[in-house]
Design a protein around this motif. Structure first.
Motif, short mmCIF file in Angstrom:
data_model
loop_
_atom_site.label_atom_id
_atom_site.label_comp_id
_atom_site.label_asym_id
_atom_site.label_seq_id
_atom_site.Cartn_x
_atom_site.Cartn_y
_atom_site.Cartn_z
N ILE A 207 29.38 73.54 -40.33
CA ILE A 207 30.67 72.73 -40.52
C ILE A 207 31.68 73.28 -41.48
O ILE A 207 32.92 73.33 -40.94
CB ILE A 207 30.33 71.23 -41.10
CG1 ILE A 207 29.57 70.20 -39.93
CG2 ILE A 207 31.66 70.39 -41.19
CD1 ILE A 207 29.01 69.06 -40.53
N LEU A 208 31.14 74.01 -42.31
CA LEU A 208 32.26 74.72 -43.27
C LEU A 208 32.57 75.93 -42.58
O LEU A 208 33.90 76.23 -42.63
CB LEU A 208 31.41 74.87 -44.61
CG LEU A 208 30.86 73.99 -45.57
CD1 LEU A 208 30.20 74.50 -46.88
CD2 LEU A 208 32.38 73.35 -46.16
N ALA A 209 31.84 76.33 -41.75
CA ALA A 209 32.36 77.77 -41.09
C ALA A 209 33.38 77.26 -39.98
O ALA A 209 34.45 77.96 -39.87
CB ALA A 209 31.14 78.37 -40.45
N GLN A 215 41.02 76.51 -40.61
CA GLN A 215 42.14 76.95 -41.42
C GLN A 215 43.03 78.31 -41.03
O GLN A 215 44.07 78.51 -40.99
CB GLN A 215 41.51 76.92 -43.00
CG GLN A 215 41.45 75.79 -43.65
CD GLN A 215 40.80 75.75 -44.93
OE1 GLN A 215 39.87 76.69 -45.41
NE2 GLN A 215 41.52 75.09 -45.92
N ALA A 216 42.17 79.33 -41.08
CA ALA A 216 42.67 80.51 -40.69
C ALA A 216 43.44 80.59 -39.30
O ALA A 216 44.56 81.24 -39.05
CB ALA A 216 41.62 81.52 -40.39
N ALA A 217 43.19 79.77 -38.16
CA ALA A 217 43.93 79.81 -36.97
C ALA A 217 45.41 78.90 -37.12
O ALA A 217 46.06 79.03 -36.30
CB ALA A 217 43.03 79.16 -35.97
#
Length: 420
Positions: A207-209, A215-217
């Protein structure tokens, strides 16, 4: 007009229209928000349960062969630690309830046995003291007679009971149905929350990944840095607060039990456990447990209740000045005045839950606010004073040895002296 300006103006117009619609139909949108909150309540409760259990599970994961690279250890680490964490939480809760509930039942029985004789003794004592004032004595006697069990009109009581049985059965049944449906709803919510918490704990890394990928996208690097900073600070404050309060509550409850045993006070186990459990609430918790324990002890011996109150005041001073700074210390980083403010505001808004969550939440806001302030001062070239949550750096003493002051001779100079 450029496209950016058009896009910005359209966005402002849409926000203004939506705001007007929400204000105009506030009741309708309020119902929608209430329905959404009720539907999301089990998931939010499951996330809270998962966060609390994760604190225990993280400790087990650091002890369950952390350096092992075997496939069996890696596969079983998460499930085994999760089961151990749940069993630990259930065992702690069962132990606390097993100690407190029987003692409270015994105390209630004792109160029911001792209150009527105590009432008669007070009545005789007051009437005897008022013998010199016949009018006051008569008024006091009338007041006591109004509450005297022997003077009750049992025929009217019987009629009222029979009327209630005849006409109140339907109301009882409807109330029972409502109670059963309410209990069923609560049980269902808690079961869903518990299952969701287990799912979160088993898949927390995935889930964190996924959240990092989103976030990055979709968001900028600056925004992600700010959000990660807020989440990291909040996690540290909440974790340090809960762990510190739990350890401090165990120490305070144990010391209370030991001290009451030494002083030979009654209900030592129950009072120690009750004081320890209520000490999880900052500032006011231990006093709440002390008040309940003192009342129960007073039913057996008022003098021992006074001794208990005096002992607990001394213990509170010892705990507040020595134990709490050492155990919890400056890990929260919130001054005492703001702790009191957070407990007061949180308790008035959300009760006991507000008292528990208010302190770490206020500590998070406090730390983030000072981070922003220090960044602003650094930008303006202003020196920032040391914060309350920062330790003062140790000043290293300069060496004053004679050997340190003597210059080291080079090899060339010594060789030249030998040749000459």
């Amino acid at each position: 007009m450029e496209k950016k300006d058009i896009k910005r103006y359209l966005t402002i117009a849409v926000i203004a229209i939506l705001s007007c619609l929400i204000v105009k139909n506030f009741a309708f949108f309020g119902k929608i928000l209430t329905m959404g909150a009720k539907s999301l309540y089990p998931l939010a409760l499951g996330a809270v349960i998962a966060y609390i259990i994760n604190i225990i599970m993280h400790w087990y994961e650091t002890k369950y062969f952390p350096k092992s690279e075997k496939k069996f250890i890696k596969v079983t680490r998460r499930p085994v630690c999760l089961v151990l964490s749940i069993l630990s939480a259930v065992a702690i809760l069962a132990l606390v309830l097993n100690i407190i509930i029987p003692e409270i039942i015994n105390a209630v029985k004792l109160i029911t046995l001792k209150v009527p004789p105590l009432y008669n003794d007070i009545k005789v004592y007051i009437l005897k003291k008022l013998s010199e004032y016949p009018e006051l004595q008569q008024q006091a006697n009338d007041i006591f007679n109004e509450f005297d069990v022997k003077e009750l009109d049992w025929s009217s009581v019987t009629e009222n009971v029979s009327y209630f049985v005849k006409h109140g059965v339907v109301g009882i049944i409807s109330s029972a149905v409502g109670i059963v449906s309410t209990i069923a709803g609560y049980v269902t919510n808690y079961i869903i929350a518990f299952i969701f918490a287990i799912y979160l704990l088993l898949r927390k890394d995935k889930i964190l990944a996924d959240l990092n990928r989103i976030q990055a996208a979709y968001f900028s690097e600056k925004l992600n840095r700010i959000v990660n900073r807020i989440c990291k600070t909040g996690h540290e404050c909440f974790r340090n607060f809960f762990v510190g309060q739990f350890i401090e509550a165990i120490i305070l409850g144990s010391l209370c039990f030991i001290g009451m045993t030494i002083l030979k006070l009654p209900y030592a186990a129950m009072s120690g456990t009750l004081v320890g459990v209520t000490a999880l609430i900052p500032i006011v918790g231990a006093f709440l447990g002390a008040g309940i324990s003192a009342f129960i002890i007073m039913t057996e011996n008022p003098m021992q209740a006074l001794i208990f109150i005096a002992f607990l005041i001394i213990l509170q001073q010892f705990e507040g000045n020595i134990i709490y700074p050492k155990v919890v210390g400056d890990s929260i980083g919130l001054p005492g005045i703001w702790v009191l403010a957070a407990v007061t505001v949180g308790g008035s808004l959300f009760g006991i839950v507000g008292m528990l969550v208010g302190v770490p939440l206020a500590a998070t806001v406090y730390k983030l606010s000072f981070d922003v302030l220090e960044a602003r001062e650094k930008k303006l070239g202003i020196a920032s004073p040391a914060r309350d949550d920062e330790k003062k750096p140790k000043i290293k003493k300069k060496r004053t040895d004679k050997k340190a002051k003597q210059p080291v001779k080079s090899e060339k100079s010594t060789s030249n002296k030998k040749e000459s």
